[in-house]
Design a protein around this motif. Structure first.
Motif, PDB file in Angstrom:
ATOM      1  N   LEU A   4      -8.817 -12.713   7.189  1.00 55.25           N
ATOM      2  CA  LEU A   4      -8.666 -11.462   7.910  1.00 55.25           C
ATOM      3  C   LEU A   4      -7.839 -10.523   7.057  1.00 55.25           C
ATOM      4  N   LEU A   5      -8.063  -9.229   7.234  1.00 56.53           N
ATOM      5  CA  LEU A   5      -7.360  -8.197   6.477  1.00 56.53           C
ATOM      6  C   LEU A   5      -6.556  -7.340   7.442  1.00 56.53           C
ATOM      7  N   TYR A   6      -5.258  -7.211   7.170  1.00 59.64           N
ATOM      8  CA  TYR A   6      -4.394  -6.340   7.976  1.00 59.64           C
ATOM      9  C   TYR A   6      -3.914  -5.210   7.079  1.00 59.64           C
ATOM     10  N   PRO A   7      -4.585  -4.051   7.110  1.00 60.79           N
ATOM     11  CA  PRO A   7      -4.216  -2.926   6.263  1.00 60.79           C
ATOM     12  C   PRO A   7      -3.237  -1.987   6.979  1.00 60.79           C
ATOM     13  N   GLY A   8      -2.463  -1.272   6.205  1.00 60.85           N
ATOM     14  CA  GLY A   8      -1.578  -0.266   6.767  1.00 60.85           C
ATOM     15  C   GLY A   8      -0.740   0.369   5.684  1.00 60.85           C
ATOM     16  N   SER A   9       0.040   1.349   6.086  1.00 58.91           N
ATOM     17  CA  SER A   9       0.950   1.969   5.117  1.00 58.91           C
ATOM     18  C   SER A   9       2.251   1.191   5.038  1.00 58.91           C
ATOM     19  N   PHE A  10       2.692   0.603   6.135  1.00 59.74           N
ATOM     20  CA  PHE A  10       3.920  -0.202   6.171  1.00 59.74           C
ATOM     21  C   PHE A  10       5.079   0.559   5.517  1.00 59.74           C
ATOM     22  N   ASP A  11       5.268   1.787   5.951  1.00 56.80           N
ATOM     23  CA  ASP A  11       6.196   2.722   5.299  1.00 56.80           C
ATOM     24  C   ASP A  11       7.342   3.132   6.214  1.00 56.80           C
ATOM     25  N   PRO A  12       8.251   2.223   6.544  1.00 56.75           N
ATOM     26  CA  PRO A  12       8.438   0.829   6.129  1.00 56.75           C
ATOM     27  C   PRO A  12       7.828  -0.155   7.143  1.00 56.75           C
ATOM     28  N   VAL A  13       7.878  -1.437   6.781  1.00 54.51           N
ATOM     29  CA  VAL A  13       7.449  -2.498   7.684  1.00 54.51           C
ATOM     30  C   VAL A  13       8.397  -2.532   8.884  1.00 54.51           C
ATOM     31  N   THR A  14       7.823  -2.754  10.064  1.00 55.72           N
ATOM     32  CA  THR A  14       8.612  -2.796  11.298  1.00 55.72           C
ATOM     33  C   THR A  14       8.465  -4.162  11.972  1.00 55.72           C
ATOM     34  N   PRO A  46       8.224   3.822  -2.089  1.00 53.40           N
ATOM     35  CA  PRO A  46       7.181   3.549  -3.084  1.00 53.40           C
ATOM     36  C   PRO A  46       6.341   2.335  -2.665  1.00 53.40           C
ATOM     37  N   VAL A  47       5.075   2.337  -3.021  1.00 53.57           N
ATOM     38  CA  VAL A  47       4.163   1.259  -2.644  1.00 53.57           C
ATOM     39  C   VAL A  47       4.708  -0.099  -3.057  1.00 53.57           C
ATOM     40  N   GLN A  48       5.202  -0.212  -4.293  1.00 53.05           N
ATOM     41  CA  GLN A  48       5.694  -1.513  -4.749  1.00 53.05           C
ATOM     42  C   GLN A  48       6.907  -1.994  -3.959  1.00 53.05           C
ATOM     43  N   LYS A  49       7.720  -1.077  -3.460  1.00 47.99           N
ATOM     44  CA  LYS A  49       8.850  -1.451  -2.608  1.00 47.99           C
ATOM     45  C   LYS A  49       8.340  -1.976  -1.274  1.00 47.99           C
ATOM     46  N   ARG A  50       7.302  -1.330  -0.735  1.00 47.18           N
ATOM     47  CA  ARG A  50       6.713  -1.798   0.522  1.00 47.18           C
ATOM     48  C   ARG A  50       6.134  -3.194   0.361  1.00 47.18           C
ATOM     49  N   VAL A  51       5.451  -3.421  -0.765  1.00 44.74           N
ATOM     50  CA  VAL A  51       4.884  -4.741  -1.041  1.00 44.74           C
ATOM     51  C   VAL A  51       6.007  -5.777  -1.122  1.00 44.74           C
ATOM     52  N   ALA A  52       7.068  -5.457  -1.842  1.00 48.09           N
ATOM     53  CA  ALA A  52       8.185  -6.393  -2.003  1.00 48.09           C
ATOM     54  C   ALA A  52       8.839  -6.730  -0.663  1.00 48.09           C
ATOM     55  N   ASP A 141      18.462  -1.591  12.629  1.00 46.72           N
ATOM     56  CA  ASP A 141      18.422  -3.056  12.525  1.00 46.72           C
ATOM     57  C   ASP A 141      17.489  -3.708  13.543  1.00 46.72           C
ATOM     58  N   SER A 142      17.445  -3.179  14.758  1.00 39.39           N
ATOM     59  CA  SER A 142      16.608  -3.786  15.796  1.00 39.39           C
ATOM     60  C   SER A 142      15.141  -3.367  15.686  1.00 39.39           C
ATOM     61  N   LEU A 143      14.829  -2.459  14.765  1.00 40.15           N
ATOM     62  CA  LEU A 143      13.468  -1.946  14.631  1.00 40.15           C
ATOM     63  C   LEU A 143      12.701  -2.537  13.457  1.00 40.15           C
ATOM     64  N   VAL A 144      13.425  -3.068  12.483  1.00 38.79           N
ATOM     65  CA  VAL A 144      12.804  -3.642  11.284  1.00 38.79           C
ATOM     66  C   VAL A 144      13.070  -5.145  11.259  1.00 38.79           C
ATOM     67  N   PRO A 145      12.300  -5.897  10.476  1.00 34.48           N
ATOM     68  CA  PRO A 145      12.536  -7.334  10.402  1.00 34.48           C
ATOM     69  C   PRO A 145      13.973  -7.650   9.981  1.00 34.48           C
ATOM     70  N   GLU A 146      14.458  -8.763  10.487  1.00 36.76           N
ATOM     71  CA  GLU A 146      15.826  -9.187  10.222  1.00 36.76           C
ATOM     72  C   GLU A 146      16.113  -9.210   8.713  1.00 36.76           C
ATOM     73  N   GLY A 147      17.236  -8.621   8.349  1.00 37.70           N
ATOM     74  CA  GLY A 147      17.676  -8.613   6.963  1.00 37.70           C
ATOM     75  C   GLY A 147      17.127  -7.487   6.108  1.00 37.70           C
ATOM     76  N   LEU A 148      16.307  -6.598   6.676  1.00 37.89           N
ATOM     77  CA  LEU A 148      15.694  -5.529   5.868  1.00 37.89           C
ATOM     78  C   LEU A 148      16.320  -4.156   6.065  1.00 37.89           C
ATOM     79  N   ALA A 149      17.143  -3.975   7.067  1.00 35.97           N
ATOM     80  CA  ALA A 149      17.656  -2.642   7.393  1.00 35.97           C
ATOM     81  C   ALA A 149      18.371  -1.995   6.210  1.00 35.97           C
TER      82      ALA A 149
END
Length: 169
Positions: A4-14, A46-52, A141-149
């Motif tokens: 399956l493919l999950y596409p998006g901008s993830f700018d940032p991931v939530t 940047p795209v590479q930051k989103r990927v990371a 902090d409560s909106l993004v995955p733990e440790g990413l804020a």
């Protein structure tokens, strides 16, 4: 093997994105999370930051792979061997847009779309809301995955002036 493919901008991931990733990865052999890049739009991160950031979040899922893609969604689906596209749908406003995109993707490339409703506690979270709150120094902090804020705040910079050119990364 079902992919399956999950596409998006993830700018940032939530947290909402991660809820869809967790649930979709349980439905397939492989879930490809594709950070889609539109060269006509300047993203906040940047795209590479989103990927990371996504790779960090998805590390605990053995069947999730994160990629960047700059072309059409139907091309990405073909290249990854995806049998369907997964899209998250929030209660207000998402359905019409997602329905239209699903129809066009099926018409252009025979790609099916699976719409997954968001979990209740993530229904009001969007990347644009996270960016706006972060730029003004609010608590994310409560909106993004733990440790990413802290990473998201740093990537956005003081005024959120990061972009595709990598200046914020």
């Amino acid at each position: 093997m079902k992919t399956l493919l999950y596409p998006g901008s993830f700018d940032p991931v939530t947290r909402g994105h991660m809820d869809i990733i967790r649930r979709a990865s349980a439905l397939c052999d492989e879930l490809v999370v594709a950070v889609m890049h539109n060269p006509d739009k300047r993203g906040a991160l940047p795209v590479q930051k989103r990927v990371a950031l996504l790779e960090r979040c998805c590390a605990l899922y053995g069947n999730v792979r994160v990629i960047a893609h700059g072309g059409l969604l139907i091309e990405c689906a073909r290249e990854t061997g995806a049998s369907a596209v997964v899209r998250g749908v929030r209660p207000l406003g998402d359905f019409e847009t997602e329905y239209q995109m699903a129809q066009v993707n099926r018409m252009l490339g025979g790609v099916e779309t699976l719409l997954m409703t968001t979990c209740e506690d993530c229904a009001s979270i969007s990347s644009s809301i996270v960016r706006q709150i972060a730029v003004f120094g609010g608590e994310i902090d409560s909106l993004v995955p733990e440790g990413l804020a802290d990473d998201v705040r740093a990537a956005l910079g003081r005024g959120g002036e990061g972009g595709q050119d990598g200046s914020a990364g």
